[in-house]
Write a protein that holds these residues in place. Structure first.
Motif, short mmCIF file in Angstrom:
data_model
loop_
_atom_site.label_atom_id
_atom_site.label_comp_id
_atom_site.label_asym_id
_atom_site.label_seq_id
_atom_site.Cartn_x
_atom_site.Cartn_y
_atom_site.Cartn_z
N THR A 155 0.84 -1.21 0.00
CA THR A 155 0.00 0.00 0.00
C THR A 155 0.87 1.25 0.00
N ASP A 186 -5.67 -1.74 -5.00
CA ASP A 186 -5.14 -2.23 -3.72
C ASP A 186 -6.16 -3.17 -3.09
N GLU A 187 -5.88 -4.46 -3.13
CA GLU A 187 -6.73 -5.50 -2.52
C GLU A 187 -8.20 -5.36 -2.94
N GLU A 231 -7.87 0.51 -1.08
CA GLU A 231 -8.35 -0.59 -0.25
C GLU A 231 -9.64 -0.19 0.46
MG LIG Z 1 -1.95 -2.82 2.17
#
Ligand SMILES: [Mg+2]
Ligand SMILES: Nc1ncnc2c1ncn2[C@@H]1O[C@H](COP(=O)(O)OP(=O)(O)OP(=O)(O)O)[C@@H](O)[C@H]1O
Length: 234
Positions: free
Chosen positions: A41, A159-160, A83
């Protein structure tokens, strides 16, 4: 398209990125894998202009962007799906999408992009007047992706994106990323589903404690015994 060199990032005294180098070619899907706390991240946020690196260079289509503020980085065509499905819950689906098109680079093409995004996500088309916070988790992730696309990015960093979603929706998210890539978007993908992200990615980097420990094609890393042991559990 993206060229990162000698990148160092600190939070106070703690070093989160150490001499990171990475390349993303136009049209590629590049995966970044690593354990919790490895710096994935941090790397995405540094490229996006949300963290200021202590050292190093980030070039996007030839322009140096290290240390540039995030609004300027966005306006060059780097989009980010952060995220945790970042939507504005009390705003409607339509308002969330319009907000995505408020970047100067996106204003003139907003209507065309709205049509394109709603074609990709018909469930959102049916829910334009609904408050974003009342959408299901999967629908919120579709909206977060759509809002990013409304900014007309050329490079999209995820991100994810599948975190916390039901297995069938996870498959949808991977299918969408593949589709976006086929439609011409260049992709950087951070995912906890390491096996799936490596099979989707053209190339990948393994990040360990802020350093690039390994790089190769997605297929090579998927076959690597060390990678399998550490991140896939086989
Ligand atoms: Mg992360
Ligand atoms: N704002 C911050 N202030 C201080 N330390 C931070 C901050 N953000 C991240 N860190 C630290 O930097 C390191 C890298 O964190 P980062 O969130 O980039 O990891 P990650 O690879 O994304 O992990 P995860 O898989 O859990 O999301 C960690 O040790 C984390 O505690």
């Amino acid at each position: 398209m993206l060229e990162v060199r000698d990148l160092d990032l600190f939070y106070g005294d703690a070093q989160a990125l150490d001499d990171v180098a990475l390349d993303v070619g136009e049209g590629e899907i590049v995966a970044i894998v690593g354990a919790n706390g490895a710096g994935k991240t941090s790397l995405i946020r540094t490229i996006a202009g949300m963290n200021r690196p202590a050292r190093g260079s980030i070039r996007f289509e030839g322009a140096e962007i290290a240390g540039e503020p995030s609004h300027r980085v966005c306006n060059l065509g780097i989009g980010q799906v952060a995220e945790g499905r970042q939507v504005f819950p009390t705003m409607t689906v339509r308002e969330n999408l319009e907000l995505g098109a408020s970047l100067p680079r996106a204003r003139s093409g907003a209507r065309e992009m709205m049509d394109r995004v709603l074609g990709l996500f018909p469930r959102l088309a049916e829910r334009l007047g609904q408050a974003a916070g009342t959408l299901s988790g999967g629908e919120q992730q579709m909206l977060a992706i759509s809002r990013c696309l409304m900014g007309r990015p050329r490079l999209v960093m995820f991100d994810e994106p599948s975190l916390g979603l039901a297995p069938t929706i996870v498959q949808d998210v991977f299918a969408i990323i593949r589709q976006l890539n086929a439609d011409g978007f260049t992709i950087v993908l951070v995912e906890q589903n390491v096996a799936q992200s490596l099979s989707l990615a053209h190339r990948a980097y393994v990040l360990e404690s802020g350093r690039i420990a390994m790089t190769g094609t997605g297929a090579d890393l998927l076959d690597d015994p060390g990678v399998r042991r550490a991140y896939i559990g086989l």
